[in-house]
Structures are given as structure tokens and as C-alpha cells.
Design an enzyme around this catalytic site. Sequence first.
Site, short mmCIF file in Angstrom:
data_model
loop_
_atom_site.label_atom_id
_atom_site.label_comp_id
_atom_site.label_asym_id
_atom_site.label_seq_id
_atom_site.Cartn_x
_atom_site.Cartn_y
_atom_site.Cartn_z
N SER A 54 54.60 18.88 10.45
CA SER A 54 53.22 18.49 10.73
C SER A 54 53.17 17.52 11.92
O SER A 54 53.54 17.90 13.03
CB SER A 54 52.60 17.88 9.46
OG SER A 54 51.20 17.75 9.60
N ASP A 58 47.66 27.54 5.21
CA ASP A 58 47.66 26.12 5.55
C ASP A 58 46.23 25.68 5.82
O ASP A 58 45.61 26.12 6.78
CB ASP A 58 48.54 25.90 6.78
CG ASP A 58 48.81 24.43 7.05
OD1 ASP A 58 47.94 23.60 6.76
OD2 ASP A 58 49.90 24.12 7.57
N HIS A 64 50.28 23.98 3.50
CA HIS A 64 50.75 22.98 4.44
C HIS A 64 52.03 22.30 3.98
O HIS A 64 52.84 21.87 4.81
CB HIS A 64 49.65 21.94 4.68
CG HIS A 64 49.96 21.00 5.81
ND1 HIS A 64 50.09 21.42 7.11
CD2 HIS A 64 50.18 19.66 5.82
CE1 HIS A 64 50.36 20.39 7.89
NE2 HIS A 64 50.43 19.31 7.13
#
Length: 251
Positions: free
Chosen positions: A99, A196, A226
Amino acid sequence: MSDVLTTPEGRRIAYDRVEGAGPGVVFLGGFRSDKEGTKALALEDWARATGRAFLRFDYSGHGSSSGDFLDGSIGDWFEDARAAILSLSEGPQILVGSSMGGWIALLLARERPEKVAGLVTVAAAPDFTEDGMWAEFTPEQRRTLKEEGQVALPSDYSDEPYIITGHLIEEGRGRLVLRSPLTLPFPVRMLQGTADADVPVSVALKLLDHAEGEDIRLTLVKGADHRFSTPDCLKLILLSVQKIAARYADA
């Protein structure tokens, strides 16, 4: 108990390190996450089992490191990562960026390409403060941010809201990587889930199109969210790291 590194900026960064063969692997966590997450620990277990050097750490204001999260910015966390890699690893490293950690990894690759043996991104979120936050703020939220210096956003991962500061948004504008050429002269494996809700597939496709390099691949996993932390997703992360390590050894 974790060890502590004091960065050139005076921040105290908690880290865990495994000695082993190179190229080492460095895990770069996400926004408001820490080094005790599923992906970081799975990588460490693999590193110990295979004799590979490994490093995980908490950015300032995260986990066990010093500082207040609300005082931090992309630049601070990039500096933390740079200090950790330069001080605690030897030779080129395989960066695994999750991320926000994907954005941090790209900043490191841009500034210190000689320290990068390869890159694995997991739901990478480059430029998210501008494209994923500021761009989606309502006029009211932008006004609140300007007048009060912060705005609260709901979180899918905690009962507590995300507090986003004006400093985070403004400082991030000097760290964007999708507005200028981005050369990645080493193997890059981008992993992205189609389910996600935080980083859409379009972000991965934009990064794939924007980055320049001879060995950049994107793998989409249907239904993965995610967190990207199911057993199959973890296996895919480890396999990606192993393939980059093998390519580096054969080079």
C-alpha cells in the site's frame, strides 16, 4: 524485543532484523500499519527458513517507533525507510512495499536505485494523498482541512476514524511519483486484488503504464482485497520475492 535505530533526523525507529544471505528483503508497511502484520511476519518466517537477510521496521508515529502519527508525512516516512535500509542492510535489497509502502519503495528506487535489487508491490498506493484523498474530498472537507488543519475520515479497519492533516496532504505534493518519469531498472512484480476497496485496479494499471523498465509485470488476483493476506496471497508474495532473488543471482 525490537532494536532501535536513531535516524539522522533524530527519530527512533523500532526494527527487527534477520541476518542471512543477500540480496536481503525489506518490508515496507502501509499507512497506519506496523511491522507486526501478517505479510511482514510471513516474510520473516520465510527468510529464517531459507537463510535470507530480512528487515522490517515501524515508521515514526507507527507501531513501536517514536513520534506522533499526526505529525508525520510521506517525506518523514521515506526518510525513516532510507535510514533503515542504508544503516541496517548490506548491498542491494528486494523491497516489498505494501500500500503506502509501495509509494515509499518507489521513492527509494528513484533516489537510490543502486540499493534496489528488485521490487514487489502489494496494492501499491503511489500519490494516494493527492489522488486518493485530496481529489475525493468534498468542498466541505477541503474547507475543514484548511480552517482546522485536519479532517476525520471513516476507517474500514478500526472504530477510530482516520485523521488526515493538512501537512500530510501538502507535504505529499513534493513526493509524487506519477507526474514525472519513473525508471525502474530492475525486476518489478506488482500484485493487486480486484476486490480492493482502498486502492482500485486503475491505480495499478496507471503505475504499470507510467513506469519505465524492461522487467515489470502486474498480477491481478480476482477477489483479493486490500489486505492481500490470505494463504494464497501470501504464497504469491513469497513466490514473487523468490523469483526476483533467483533472477538477481543469475544476473
